[in-house]
Scaffold this motif. Structure first.
Motif, PDB file in Angstrom:
ATOM      1  N   PRO A  81     -32.276  -2.658  87.600  1.00 39.55           N
ATOM      2  CA  PRO A  81     -33.615  -2.910  87.767  1.00 39.55           C
ATOM      3  C   PRO A  81     -34.494  -2.190  86.235  1.00 39.55           C
ATOM      4  O   PRO A  81     -35.069  -2.452  85.546  1.00 39.55           O
ATOM      5  CB  PRO A  81     -34.346  -3.223  88.465  1.00 39.55           C
ATOM      6  N   HIS A  82     -34.361  -0.497  86.270  1.00 37.55           N
ATOM      7  CA  HIS A  82     -35.014   0.238  85.189  1.00 37.55           C
ATOM      8  C   HIS A  82     -34.915   0.117  83.996  1.00 37.55           C
ATOM      9  O   HIS A  82     -34.904  -0.510  82.886  1.00 37.55           O
ATOM     10  CB  HIS A  82     -34.538   1.257  85.679  1.00 37.55           C
ATOM     11  N   SER A  83     -32.998  -0.426  83.889  1.00 38.56           N
ATOM     12  CA  SER A  83     -32.223  -0.875  82.954  1.00 38.56           C
ATOM     13  C   SER A  83     -32.737  -2.400  81.937  1.00 38.56           C
ATOM     14  O   SER A  83     -33.347  -2.336  80.285  1.00 38.56           O
ATOM     15  CB  SER A  83     -30.792  -0.426  82.778  1.00 38.56           C
ATOM     16  N   LEU A  84     -32.989  -3.227  82.798  1.00 38.05           N
ATOM     17  CA  LEU A  84     -33.021  -4.144  82.450  1.00 38.05           C
ATOM     18  C   LEU A  84     -34.309  -4.656  82.158  1.00 38.05           C
ATOM     19  O   LEU A  84     -34.501  -5.265  81.292  1.00 38.05           O
ATOM     20  CB  LEU A  84     -32.595  -5.169  83.341  1.00 38.05           C
ATOM     21  N   LEU A  85     -35.651  -4.262  82.724  1.00 39.33           N
ATOM     22  CA  LEU A  85     -36.627  -4.164  82.123  1.00 39.33           C
ATOM     23  C   LEU A  85     -36.387  -3.374  81.385  1.00 39.33           C
ATOM     24  O   LEU A  85     -37.548  -3.668  80.074  1.00 39.33           O
ATOM     25  CB  LEU A  85     -37.500  -3.676  83.211  1.00 39.33           C
TER      26      LEU A  85
ATOM     27  N   LEU B 233     -31.667 -12.086  90.599  1.00 34.87           N
ATOM     28  CA  LEU B 233     -32.318 -13.576  90.338  1.00 34.87           C
ATOM     29  C   LEU B 233     -33.157 -12.910  88.616  1.00 34.87           C
ATOM     30  O   LEU B 233     -33.294 -14.110  87.909  1.00 34.87           O
ATOM     31  CB  LEU B 233     -33.285 -13.472  91.227  1.00 34.87           C
ATOM     32  N   ALA B 234     -33.405 -11.860  88.330  1.00 35.38           N
ATOM     33  CA  ALA B 234     -34.302 -11.506  86.986  1.00 35.38           C
ATOM     34  C   ALA B 234     -33.184 -11.951  85.912  1.00 35.38           C
ATOM     35  O   ALA B 234     -33.856 -12.280  84.921  1.00 35.38           O
ATOM     36  CB  ALA B 234     -34.720 -10.348  87.363  1.00 35.38           C
ATOM     37  N   ASP B 235     -32.147 -11.216  86.438  1.00 39.58           N
ATOM     38  CA  ASP B 235     -30.942 -11.142  85.577  1.00 39.58           C
ATOM     39  C   ASP B 235     -31.039 -12.734  84.872  1.00 39.58           C
ATOM     40  O   ASP B 235     -30.052 -12.683  84.001  1.00 39.58           O
ATOM     41  CB  ASP B 235     -30.849 -10.214  85.710  1.00 39.58           C
ATOM     42  N   TRP B 236     -30.827 -13.110  86.110  1.00 42.41           N
ATOM     43  CA  TRP B 236     -30.154 -14.736  85.806  1.00 42.41           C
ATOM     44  C   TRP B 236     -31.001 -15.949  84.619  1.00 42.41           C
ATOM     45  O   TRP B 236     -30.582 -16.342  84.418  1.00 42.41           O
ATOM     46  CB  TRP B 236     -29.866 -14.891  87.237  1.00 42.41           C
ATOM     47  N   LEU B 237     -32.716 -15.583  85.257  1.00 40.49           N
ATOM     48  CA  LEU B 237     -33.377 -15.833  84.353  1.00 40.49           C
ATOM     49  C   LEU B 237     -33.346 -16.564  83.015  1.00 40.49           C
ATOM     50  O   LEU B 237     -32.676 -15.547  81.934  1.00 40.49           O
ATOM     51  CB  LEU B 237     -35.233 -15.921  84.974  1.00 40.49           C
ATOM     52  N   ALA B 238     -33.599 -17.023  82.335  1.00 39.85           N
ATOM     53  CA  ALA B 238     -33.639 -17.600  80.732  1.00 39.85           C
ATOM     54  C   ALA B 238     -34.753 -16.854  80.329  1.00 39.85           C
ATOM     55  O   ALA B 238     -35.823 -17.027  80.271  1.00 39.85           O
ATOM     56  CB  ALA B 238     -34.034 -18.801  80.885  1.00 39.85           C
ATOM     57  N   TRP B 239     -34.326 -15.835  79.482  1.00 33.91           N
ATOM     58  CA  TRP B 239     -35.334 -15.054  78.640  1.00 33.91           C
ATOM     59  C   TRP B 239     -35.942 -15.166  77.941  1.00 33.91           C
ATOM     60  O   TRP B 239     -37.219 -14.486  77.072  1.00 33.91           O
ATOM     61  CB  TRP B 239     -34.606 -13.143  78.950  1.00 33.91           C
TER      62      TRP B 239
ATOM     63  N   ALA C  69     -38.828 -12.268  85.369  1.00 34.15           N
ATOM     64  CA  ALA C  69     -38.094 -11.405  85.268  1.00 34.15           C
ATOM     65  C   ALA C  69     -38.718 -10.585  85.326  1.00 34.15           C
ATOM     66  O   ALA C  69     -37.981  -9.350  85.745  1.00 34.15           O
ATOM     67  CB  ALA C  69     -37.230 -11.756  84.509  1.00 34.15           C
ATOM     68  N   LYS C  70     -39.812  -9.779  83.847  1.00 33.05           N
ATOM     69  CA  LYS C  70     -40.578  -8.658  84.092  1.00 33.05           C
ATOM     70  C   LYS C  70     -41.025  -8.434  86.023  1.00 33.05           C
ATOM     71  O   LYS C  70     -40.733  -7.282  86.231  1.00 33.05           O
ATOM     72  CB  LYS C  70     -41.018  -8.628  83.764  1.00 33.05           C
ATOM     73  N   ARG C  71     -41.871  -8.828  86.228  1.00 33.22           N
ATOM     74  CA  ARG C  71     -42.813  -8.927  87.632  1.00 33.22           C
ATOM     75  C   ARG C  71     -41.558  -8.855  88.463  1.00 33.22           C
ATOM     76  O   ARG C  71     -41.355  -7.892  89.154  1.00 33.22           O
ATOM     77  CB  ARG C  71     -43.316 -10.021  88.273  1.00 33.22           C
ATOM     78  N   LEU C  72     -39.986  -9.859  89.057  1.00 32.11           N
ATOM     79  CA  LEU C  72     -39.220  -9.241  89.659  1.00 32.11           C
ATOM     80  C   LEU C  72     -38.445  -7.567  89.557  1.00 32.11           C
ATOM     81  O   LEU C  72     -38.328  -7.090  90.451  1.00 32.11           O
ATOM     82  CB  LEU C  72     -37.470 -10.109  89.549  1.00 32.11           C
ATOM     83  N   PHE C  73     -37.878  -7.261  87.964  1.00 36.02           N
ATOM     84  CA  PHE C  73     -37.680  -6.362  87.709  1.00 36.02           C
ATOM     85  C   PHE C  73     -38.543  -5.116  88.763  1.00 36.02           C
ATOM     86  O   PHE C  73     -38.315  -4.260  89.089  1.00 36.02           O
ATOM     87  CB  PHE C  73     -37.322  -5.730  86.485  1.00 36.02           C
TER      88      PHE C  73
END
Length: 515
Positions: free
Chosen positions: A309-313, A277-283, A292-296
């Motif tokens: 989640p480590h890498s995407l954050l 879900l965090a990856d799909w949000l419009a950053w 997105a940060k909170r979700l990661f």
């Protein structure tokens, strides 16, 4: 999946595959013989798939002659241990085998919620599952039969490169070759979220490939496409089509899965759900970026051993640092720590290497950056994101012509590929090659909103003598980032070659940006 060290919660009973123990929510141990536990492990590793009796016997009693009674007894013990009295979790396919599935009504993207005995955390979330049914040869030409089979096998192989997917094996799907299987039957037999179907037909000197992605639960078609190509060079054609179909499939599948997660009440979500879900949000939107940060962060708390989640954050934080949203060196240091941890946790995850590569770029370690981004592309060559990442990096280290081709390749792989963060990249590549007209065209096409791209556009206009538009773009750049300076922009542009840094600075001075 490899369940070693993971846990699985079913009906309030927690199976710990690391210690090979079962316990209830109250912490009471449940007895299960080692051989029965081995059967449970095998079924969990192949969750959603039918494990035939022969397959189980060969895997669990290799080289031994045993009767079906031994397996039946193990299944009976497992059902009793996991309280599966109604046989809704461990299903029997009469005279064929067994399949471990979710209980009816359970969450679609994880096997089950963790018990209270596990601290309320979720463990061992399942991946999005997909099966590729054999592409149908619509031609009488025998050679096309080999071609359609090859297309199917290669799509299965390329989809398997995504660690966030659970791809049904070739042996499981090819047993349906030549059969007309309904979506409901395929879902029942294979236990997957998504199905891929397709066909191959020869039309004179051309070949037509069709492919479609289907939501196995609703039966709705998510995406479909038709490809017409000359029949010359079948192997090269096969490579091109597989890469294009696979890249598009994954993009459409994750959009569909993330939209479903977004509409679902956030009740006890798993680390995998949160990450998707965090990856799909419009950053690019501040509120979505914060969420997105909170979700990661939450995903990392739930599963510290989950790499993605480590890498995407890390990517989110390095973007904050890069675009001046949080310019503290500590932000970049944390991004580096997260990115390194992500790559350590999963050396085979392309996103982890890409994240670490770009943080190395921010630290101006250009060799290490290229090594990791090339590794990401090597792991998953059909991923348009890894192609675009390599294109961005090559443009920054003086190989802009190659970089531009990789950026175009990303769009060829997935025509829907257009993340906001990559839109300025073709313009940057053209700018590095001193092609100011083409650079402006690319920038205008991407409509970038960051200060660097606006400044680069201003520099292009200044070089072309477009005084009025130069002033407009300088004003726009200062509106985005009032404290912007030429020195800051050149430093953050991260060009490896001194000549590219000097060229950028000269263009910015010509445009009239502050020193």
């Amino acid at each position: 999946m490899d369940v070693l060290g993971q846990k699985l919660a079913i009906n309030g009973v927690l199976a710990d595959f690391g210690s090979e123990t079962l316990r209830t929510a109250a912490g009471v141990s449940v007895a299960l013989r080692p051989q029965a536990f081995a059967v449970l492990r095998y079924l969990a590793e192949h969750a959603g798939q039918l494990a035939t009796k022969d397959e189980l016997m060969h895997a669990l009693w290799p080289g031994l002659t045993v009767t079906d009674d031994s397996l039946v007894q193990c299944i009976h013990e497992i059902r009793r241990a996991i309280l599966d009295n109604d046989r809704v979790v461990l299903k029997t396919a009469p005279k064929r085998g067994y399949r471990l599935v979710r209980p009816e009504g359970a969450d679609e993207t994880r096997f089950g919620a963790a018990s209270a005995a596990d601290g309320g955390q979720l463990v061992g979330a399942t991946k999005v599952s997909i099966a590729v049914l054999p592409f149908v040869n619509m031609s009488s030409d025998r050679e096309q039969g080999y071609f359609s089979e090859g297309i199917t096998e290669d799509i299965i192989t390329d989809l398997s490169r995504w660690q966030s997917l659970a791809v049904t094996s070739r042996s499981a799907t090819f047993r349906f070759e030549g059969q007309r299987l309904s979506v409901q039957a395929a879902r029942r037999e294979l236990g997957v979220h998504f199905l891929v179907e397709g066909s191959v037909r020869r039309l004179g000197e051309r070949v037509r490939i069709t492919a479609q992605l289907i939501d196995a639960r609703s039966g709705n078609q998510i995406w479909a496409e038709r490809y017409d190509r000359p029949i010359t060079g079948l192997l090269a054609l096969q490579d091109e089509l597989v890469r294009t179909i696979t890249g598009t499939l994954v993009g459409r599948m994750f959009v569909s899965a993330a939209e479903r997660l977004r509409s679902r009440p956030p009740c006890n979500p798993s680390a995998y759900d949160l990450t998707m879900l965090a990856d799909w949000l419009a950053w690019d939107r501040p509120t979505a970026r914060t969420e997105a940060k909170r979700l990661f962060e939450h995903a990392i708390e739930l599963d510290p051993g989950y790499a993605l989640p480590h890498s995407l954050l890390a990517m989110l934080l390095r973007d904050d640092w890069h675009f001046g949203l949080a310019g503290s060196p500590e932000i970049l240091d944390r991004a580096f720590t997260l990115a390194k941890r992500g790559a350590e946790l999963s050396d085979g995850e392309s996103a982890s290497h890409a994240a670490l590569g770009f943080v190395y770029l921010d630290r101006q370690c250009f060799g290490a950056a290229l090594s990791h981004v090339e590794r990401a592309a090597e792991i998953n060559p059909a991923n348009p994101v890894t192609k675009a990442d390599l294109g961005v990096l090559l443009s920054r280290i003086g190989r802009a012509e190659e970089g531009l081709e990789y950026l175009r390749d990303a769009r060829r792989i997935d025509p829907y590929f257009a993340p906001l963060l990559y839109r300025p990249a073709p313009g940057v590549a053209q700018f590095v090659m001193r092609r100011y007209v083409q650079a402006l065209e690319e920038f205008d096409r991407g409509a970038p909103t960051d200060a660097e791209a606006s400044a680069m556009m201003a520099g292009c206009c200044a070089k072309l003598g477009l005084a009025e538009r130069t002033q407009e773009l300088v004003a726009h750049c200062l509106a985005i980032q009032p404290e912007v300076t030429i020195g800051g922009l050149v430093t953050r542009a991260l060009f490896a070659r001194a000549s590219d840094r000097e060229h950028f600075a000269k263009c910015l001075r010509l445009a009239g940006l502050p020193e």
